[in-house]
Design a protein around this motif. Structure first.
Motif, PDB file in Angstrom:
ATOM      1  N   TYR A 159       0.843  -1.192   0.000  1.00 15.16           N
ATOM      2  CA  TYR A 159       0.000   0.000   0.000  1.00 15.16           C
ATOM      3  C   TYR A 159       0.883   1.248   0.000  1.00 15.16           C
ATOM      4  O   TYR A 159       1.544   1.539   1.009  1.00 15.16           O
ATOM      5  CB  TYR A 159      -0.931   0.024   1.222  1.00 15.16           C
ATOM      6  N   PRO A 160       0.917   2.007  -1.101  1.00 21.01           N
ATOM      7  CA  PRO A 160       1.766   3.210  -1.162  1.00 21.01           C
ATOM      8  C   PRO A 160       1.506   4.197  -0.036  1.00 21.01           C
ATOM      9  O   PRO A 160       2.428   4.869   0.426  1.00 21.01           O
ATOM     10  CB  PRO A 160       1.402   3.816  -2.536  1.00 21.01           C
ATOM     11  N   ALA A 161       0.256   4.273   0.439  1.00 19.14           N
ATOM     12  CA  ALA A 161      -0.054   5.214   1.523  1.00 19.14           C
ATOM     13  C   ALA A 161       0.727   4.864   2.786  1.00 19.14           C
ATOM     14  O   ALA A 161       1.161   5.761   3.530  1.00 19.14           O
ATOM     15  CB  ALA A 161      -1.556   5.206   1.802  1.00 19.14           C
ATOM     16  N   ALA A 165       3.500   7.192   4.801  1.00 20.75           N
ATOM     17  CA  ALA A 165       3.434   7.446   6.239  1.00 20.75           C
ATOM     18  C   ALA A 165       4.764   7.129   6.914  1.00 20.75           C
ATOM     19  O   ALA A 165       5.242   7.889   7.776  1.00 20.75           O
ATOM     20  CB  ALA A 165       2.313   6.607   6.858  1.00 20.75           C
ATOM     21  N   LEU A 166       5.420   6.018   6.513  1.00 25.71           N
ATOM     22  CA  LEU A 166       6.719   5.669   7.084  1.00 25.71           C
ATOM     23  C   LEU A 166       7.779   6.705   6.707  1.00 25.71           C
ATOM     24  O   LEU A 166       8.631   7.057   7.520  1.00 25.71           O
ATOM     25  CB  LEU A 166       7.140   4.275   6.606  1.00 25.71           C
ATOM     26  N   GLU A 167       7.698   7.192   5.483  1.00 21.38           N
ATOM     27  CA  GLU A 167       8.631   8.235   5.039  1.00 21.38           C
ATOM     28  C   GLU A 167       8.469   9.484   5.892  1.00 21.38           C
ATOM     29  O   GLU A 167       9.457  10.131   6.283  1.00 21.38           O
ATOM     30  CB  GLU A 167       8.383   8.555   3.564  1.00 21.38           C
ATOM     31  N   ALA A 168       7.217   9.840   6.196  1.00 16.85           N
ATOM     32  CA  ALA A 168       6.958  11.036   6.995  1.00 16.85           C
ATOM     33  C   ALA A 168       7.483  10.881   8.419  1.00 16.85           C
ATOM     34  O   ALA A 168       8.015  11.826   9.001  1.00 16.85           O
ATOM     35  CB  ALA A 168       5.459  11.333   7.019  1.00 16.85           C
ATOM     36  N   VAL A 169       7.366   9.686   8.975  1.00 22.08           N
ATOM     37  CA  VAL A 169       7.798   9.446  10.356  1.00 22.08           C
ATOM     38  C   VAL A 169       9.316   9.330  10.454  1.00 22.08           C
ATOM     39  O   VAL A 169       9.942   9.832  11.399  1.00 22.08           O
ATOM     40  CB  VAL A 169       7.131   8.171  10.903  1.00 22.08           C
ATOM     41  N   TYR A 219      16.458   8.806   8.551  1.00 20.00           N
ATOM     42  CA  TYR A 219      16.856   7.622   7.782  1.00 20.00           C
ATOM     43  C   TYR A 219      16.683   7.866   6.284  1.00 20.00           C
ATOM     44  O   TYR A 219      15.806   8.631   5.866  1.00 20.00           O
ATOM     45  CB  TYR A 219      16.005   6.406   8.181  1.00 20.00           C
ATOM     46  N   ASN A 220      17.526   7.204   5.509  1.00 23.36           N
ATOM     47  CA  ASN A 220      17.293   7.128   4.074  1.00 23.36           C
ATOM     48  C   ASN A 220      16.295   5.998   3.840  1.00 23.36           C
ATOM     49  O   ASN A 220      16.559   4.849   4.212  1.00 23.36           O
ATOM     50  CB  ASN A 220      18.591   6.827   3.327  1.00 23.36           C
ATOM     51  N   ILE A 221      15.154   6.306   3.251  1.00 27.07           N
ATOM     52  CA  ILE A 221      14.103   5.316   3.062  1.00 27.07           C
ATOM     53  C   ILE A 221      14.124   4.819   1.619  1.00 27.07           C
ATOM     54  O   ILE A 221      14.005   5.597   0.676  1.00 27.07           O
ATOM     55  CB  ILE A 221      12.709   5.890   3.387  1.00 27.07           C
ATOM     56  N   VAL A 222      14.285   3.506   1.464  1.00 28.89           N
ATOM     57  CA  VAL A 222      14.174   2.848   0.163  1.00 28.89           C
ATOM     58  C   VAL A 222      12.852   2.092   0.164  1.00 28.89           C
ATOM     59  O   VAL A 222      12.567   1.347   1.105  1.00 28.89           O
ATOM     60  CB  VAL A 222      15.355   1.883  -0.080  1.00 28.89           C
ATOM     61  N   GLN A 223      12.037   2.265  -0.888  1.00 28.40           N
ATOM     62  CA  GLN A 223      10.693   1.701  -0.888  1.00 28.40           C
ATOM     63  C   GLN A 223      10.589   0.502  -1.823  1.00 28.40           C
ATOM     64  O   GLN A 223      11.257   0.435  -2.860  1.00 28.40           O
ATOM     65  CB  GLN A 223       9.674   2.757  -1.294  1.00 28.40           C
ATOM     66  N   ALA A 224       9.716  -0.450  -1.430  1.00 27.69           N
ATOM     67  CA  ALA A 224       9.385  -1.588  -2.284  1.00 27.69           C
ATOM     68  C   ALA A 224       7.915  -1.912  -2.065  1.00 27.69           C
ATOM     69  O   ALA A 224       7.450  -1.948  -0.916  1.00 27.69           O
ATOM     70  CB  ALA A 224      10.256  -2.799  -1.951  1.00 27.69           C
ATOM     71  N   VAL A 225       7.162  -2.133  -3.158  1.00 26.97           N
ATOM     72  CA  VAL A 225       5.717  -2.371  -3.048  1.00 26.97           C
ATOM     73  C   VAL A 225       5.373  -3.857  -3.159  1.00 26.97           C
ATOM     74  O   VAL A 225       4.192  -4.212  -3.235  1.00 26.97           O
ATOM     75  CB  VAL A 225       4.953  -1.571  -4.131  1.00 26.97           C
TER      76      VAL A 225
END
Length: 297
Positions: A16-18, A22-26, A31-37
């Motif tokens: 869920y991209p949302a 939210a994790l990016e905002a927190v 931290y450097n956030i790398v995302q995977a869906v």
């Protein structure tokens, strides 16, 4: 080489991209956030990004769920020790928690969770892999040093009685072993001043920093051998000499460059002998003396 000054990197896995937003905002400030869906995308990110320190893993995902993805992550080279934190809004019961730990998870959060507790635990867990990497680097350095000493002892024994200087450097270009001929050429006692050789040979600046891309040693540490290059050295006693320099990379047991072996041949001394002989011949000829009688044994 990895540096401990960078911000820790977190791989956030959620279909869920949302939730990723939210994790990016927190966490984004720290931290450097790398995302995977998806689980498959998480595996791809891990293969491409060796700096990931910790993984936040959703469980309920199509195709590969979080448990299956974690099990696959543990099979990847260099990923077995990355901490995995499961985050779920559905699988809160004890059997699922146990399964999470069984597949390699280090913690298990149920939604909703306290963001401050997550941030605190991330700070602890992200340091695990960085410390582990530091220990691996230190272990590798010890192995390389042992290999250099072993090879150095063999090489100096082979060349000890030859009229060439042989020195061994580590992968940072520090001279760690020489034969007696190098001391004679450089007019310096290695045991008394081992750090002086890098500067005399033009490999280090006055502040003890290696001069990159300069001469045979730099080439050898980059994996390329060189032969009979003429360099000028500043001896300890102030004399300047021309020497022929050859350098070859030293490879460790894993095939990586762990240092270099450098051979020095003093050409200044032979030039002096030639010049002295030429001067004697000139004096003899100008005096009108029979040349053959003068230089005959």
């Amino acid at each position: 080489m990895e540096t401990n000054n960078r911000k820790p990197t977190v791989l956030a896995v959620d279909d869920y991209p949302a939730n990723l937003i939210a994790l990016e905002a927190v966490l984004g400030a720290d931290y450097n956030i790398v995302q995977a869906v998806s689980g498959a995308q998480a595996l791809t990110q891990l293969k491409a990004n060796p700096t990931i320190d910790v993984i936040l893993m959703d469980i309920q995902m199509p195709d590969l769920d979080g448990f299956e993805t974690a099990a696959e992550i543990k099979k990847l080279p260099n990923c077995k020790d990355i901490p995995i934190i499961f985050i779920t809004a559905v699988y809160k019961e004890e059997p699922f928690v146990r399964r999470g730990y069984a597949v390699g998870g280090i913690d298990y959060f149920s939604k909703p969770f306290d963001p401050e507790i997550l941030k605190f635990k991330l700070a602890v867990y992200s340091s695990f892999k960085r410390r582990f990497n530091s220990l691996k680097i230190r272990e590798q350095q010890i192995k390389e040093t042992e290999e250099l000493l072993r090879v150095g002892r063999k090489l100096t024994a082979v060349f000890e009685n030859l009229s060439v200087g042989v020195l061994i450097s580590d992968v940072q270009g520090r001279v760690c072993q020489i034969n007696e001929q190098v001391s004679r050429i450089c007019q310096s006692d290695f045991a008394a001043d081992p750090n002086s050789y890098g500067e005399m040979l033009g490999w280090w600046d006055a502040k003890g920093r290696m001069i990159e891309n300069l001469g045979p040693l730099s080439k050898a540490l980059g994996g390329t051998a060189s032969h009979s290059e003429t360099i000028r050295i500043a001896c300890k006693g102030g004399e300047s000499k021309r020497v022929h320099c050859s350098a070859s990379p030293l490879l460790g047991l894993d095939g990586h460059v762990v240092g270099a072996v450098v051979v020095l041949q003093d050409v200044t001394e032979s030039k002096k002998i030639e010049a002295d002989l030429e001067e004697r011949i000139t004096r003899v000829v100008s005096a009108g003396v029979d040349l053959e009688e003068t230089i005959a044994p």
